[in-house]
Design a protein around this motif. Structure first.
Motif, short mmCIF file in Angstrom:
data_model
loop_
_atom_site.label_atom_id
_atom_site.label_comp_id
_atom_site.label_asym_id
_atom_site.label_seq_id
_atom_site.Cartn_x
_atom_site.Cartn_y
_atom_site.Cartn_z
N TYR A 139 85.03 -5.00 -106.94
CA TYR A 139 83.91 -5.38 -107.80
C TYR A 139 83.29 -4.20 -108.54
O TYR A 139 82.29 -4.36 -109.22
CB TYR A 139 82.84 -6.11 -106.97
CG TYR A 139 83.37 -7.44 -106.46
CD1 TYR A 139 83.79 -8.41 -107.35
CD2 TYR A 139 83.48 -7.70 -105.10
CE1 TYR A 139 84.31 -9.61 -106.91
CE2 TYR A 139 83.99 -8.90 -104.64
CZ TYR A 139 84.40 -9.85 -105.55
OH TYR A 139 84.92 -11.04 -105.12
N ALA A 140 83.91 -3.02 -108.40
CA ALA A 140 83.37 -1.83 -109.08
C ALA A 140 84.23 -1.45 -110.29
O ALA A 140 83.93 -0.49 -110.98
CB ALA A 140 83.29 -0.66 -108.10
N PRO A 142 85.38 -0.83 -113.73
CA PRO A 142 84.53 -0.79 -114.92
C PRO A 142 84.84 -1.90 -115.94
O PRO A 142 83.93 -2.50 -116.50
CB PRO A 142 84.82 0.59 -115.54
CG PRO A 142 85.63 1.34 -114.55
CD PRO A 142 86.11 0.40 -113.49
N ARG A 172 85.71 -4.83 -115.57
CA ARG A 172 85.37 -6.21 -115.16
C ARG A 172 83.87 -6.48 -115.13
O ARG A 172 83.44 -7.59 -114.82
CB ARG A 172 85.98 -6.50 -113.79
CG ARG A 172 87.50 -6.36 -113.78
CD ARG A 172 88.08 -6.84 -112.47
NE ARG A 172 89.53 -6.71 -112.43
CZ ARG A 172 90.32 -7.24 -111.51
NH1 ARG A 172 89.78 -7.94 -110.53
NH2 ARG A 172 91.62 -7.08 -111.54
N GLN A 173 83.06 -5.44 -115.42
CA GLN A 173 81.61 -5.59 -115.21
C GLN A 173 80.96 -6.66 -116.09
O GLN A 173 80.06 -7.36 -115.66
CB GLN A 173 80.89 -4.24 -115.41
CG GLN A 173 81.29 -3.19 -114.37
CD GLN A 173 81.23 -3.72 -112.92
OE1 GLN A 173 80.21 -4.24 -112.49
NE2 GLN A 173 82.34 -3.61 -112.20
N LEU A 189 81.75 -10.03 -114.57
CA LEU A 189 81.06 -10.21 -113.29
C LEU A 189 79.58 -10.54 -113.52
O LEU A 189 79.01 -11.40 -112.84
CB LEU A 189 81.22 -8.97 -112.41
CG LEU A 189 82.62 -8.79 -111.84
CD1 LEU A 189 82.78 -7.39 -111.22
CD2 LEU A 189 82.93 -9.86 -110.79
N ARG A 190 78.98 -9.85 -114.49
CA ARG A 190 77.57 -10.11 -114.78
C ARG A 190 77.40 -11.56 -115.25
O ARG A 190 76.50 -12.28 -114.79
CB ARG A 190 77.09 -9.14 -115.87
CG ARG A 190 75.60 -8.94 -115.89
CD ARG A 190 75.19 -7.84 -116.86
NE ARG A 190 75.95 -6.60 -116.69
CZ ARG A 190 76.77 -6.07 -117.62
NH1 ARG A 190 76.95 -6.65 -118.78
NH2 ARG A 190 77.42 -4.94 -117.38
#
Ligand SMILES: C[S@@+](CC[C@H](N)C(=O)[O-])C[C@H]1O[C@@H](n2cnc3c(N)ncnc32)[C@H](O)[C@@H]1O
Length: 232
Positions: free
Chosen positions: A30-31, A33, A35-36, A39-40
């Motif tokens: 989940y870290a 970059p 995919r952020q 994910l948000r």
């Protein structure tokens, strides 16, 4: 290479062995970059959709999505079969005190109460052998109130961002992802990437208002559970 496929008996010991080993650093996934943004957007959707609901979470892993859902839900029963994944989830701080954790086999849901108003499973659909999907979906419905909201989130295959795929498809159409363990051994984990069409075909018979929401790295489906016959 060890093959973590289904042998008609659930659960798959190899899949659990893989997650036992991944548990301590699983959340690194989940870290990433790139995919952020996705994910948000997903976190926002889920906290809106599950607001006020009594949620059954299947295969909760380390509790990443549990935390997000519990922020707005009435309560969450988060379940997984891996002691190692559950141990990580137990160390997580759920701010509102509305989360319970329970060791449960997602494929039978034995020991789970039957009156939830909603259900969620993240990155679980892709690990269910295709021939076990209808039974799993029926068992899930049987644990929910008629009309309950059900949401699945999972990966789309993105070259370079996902683990590479093994060069084989089994007789049921399941595909396999190649994962390296810490001792450098290699394992093949059942990992399917259903199309929108396949998801809709599977869900229409057991759900109403089926909606598919595509992201760059993920897909999401939501529907309302139809009242069905008890499956066990
Ligand atoms: C890809 S992880 C997803 C974890 C979490 N839902 C998330 O999205 O971060 C898949 C999870 O399925 C769990 N699992 C594997 N077999 C299972 C079974 N038969 N019943 C319940 N959980 C199972 C694993 O322990 C692991 O936590």
């Amino acid at each position: 290479v060890t093959r973590a496929d289904d042998r008609d008996s659930a659960p798959s010991a190899e899949l659990l062995r893989y997650y036992a080993e991944r548990a301590p650093d699983f959340d690194k996934v989940y870290a990433r970059p790139e995919r952020q943004g996705d994910l948000r957007a997903l976190r926002n959707l889920l906290s809106r959709w599950f607001a006020g609901q009594r949620v059954l979470e299947v295969a909760c892993g380390t509790g990443y999505w549990t935390g997000c859902i519990a922020g707005s839900a009435h309560s969450v029963l988060a379940t997984d079969l891996s002691d190692e994944m559950l141990a990580v989830a137990r160390r997580r701080h759920f701010q509102r005190g509305n989360v319970s954790l329970q060791r449960v086999d997602a494929l039978s849901l034995e020991g789970v109460p039957k009156d939830f108003t909603a259900a969620f499973a993240g990155f679980w659909w892709s690990h269910v052998p295709r021939r076990l999907l209808p039974g799993f979906l029926r068992a899930l419905n049987a644990h929910l109130r008629p009309g309950a909201l059900v949401v699945f989130v999972d990966n789309r295959f993105v070259e370079g961002s996902c683990s590479p795929m093994a060069d084989r498809t089994d007789e049921d159409g399941n595909t396999y992802s190649v994962r390296r363990l810490r001792d450098d051994s290699v394992i093949e984990v059942l990992k399917n990437f259903p199309t929108r069409r396949e998801l809709l075909e599977r869900l229409m018979p057991i759900g109403s208002d089926v909606q598919f929401v595509p992201f760059t790295y993920y897909w999401c489906v939501r529907y309302h559970a139809l009242a069905g016959e008890e499956s066990h």
